[in-house]
Design a protein around this motif. Sequence first.
Motif: not given
Length: 280
Positions: A194-206, A270-277
């Motif tokens: 889940a690293r891509p999704a974790l990266g997207a969540v981390a950026i949004f949250t921060f 970018v990967e988190g947005l692309a892979t989180t459907g």
Amino acid sequence: MKREISVRGKTALYGVLSVLCIPFVFPTWWMVTSSFKPVNDIFAFPPSLLPTSPRLDAYRTVFELQPFAQQYWNSLYIAVVVTIGTLAVSTMAGYAFARIRFRGANVLFVVILTGLLIPSEVTIVPLFQLFLKLGLTDTHWPLIIVPILGAPGVLATFIMRQFFITLPRDLEEAARVDGLGHPGTFWRIALPLARPALGAVAIFTFLHSWNLYLEPVVFLSTPEKFTLPQALTQYVDAYGGPMWNVQLAAASLTTLPVLAVFVFAQRQFVEGLATTGLKG
């Protein structure tokens, strides 16, 4: 011939993208360069793209008028703690909603999602009364607890649930053959993937925590406990007017962590947005 056309096409594409990015880059450029100008030169016409005589007076004034270093640290550590806490809660909750079947799971998930529909202005008064009774006003605890359990945490849970749903069930079945239950499958298989999704969540949250303004204004009253968005509003002259060069200098310093987060985590974002459907 094809290679030459490809090179020309890329050159044209980069040229168009460079022109299109000007409206987005220019405000930041103006903010940074104007922080080195005297106040009279900031709104001079015609405007200058570079300061004619750069000065650091505004940056010194930023730290002289307020405990800006302490306020900077307040925003930084609160954003880090909120990000870590949100990741911990949202990953476990997202995995539970995605992989663990229990009665009322869908109804409970819909109830949680309604938290995204409630504006923060609606709940700020009840929250203030609650934290006042708990003796937590003028502390950083409301700025940590509310985002983790509020709308940012709900959005993070939704993103993580959608990601975990997309994982093949063969992985979970293989883990069960190896004797792993849900906790083991989560820690050893699902979470590392889940690293891509974790990266997207981390950026949004921060970014949400870093830019938080309403809650600090309501809960904090001591300048040493202010966060940066609240501190930026305090740079005014004796008549209540904005000190433009000082405010722009403080704002320029405020953007540094945001730029660092995007530079180091943009690929995961970018990967988190692309892979989180939106499967579900």
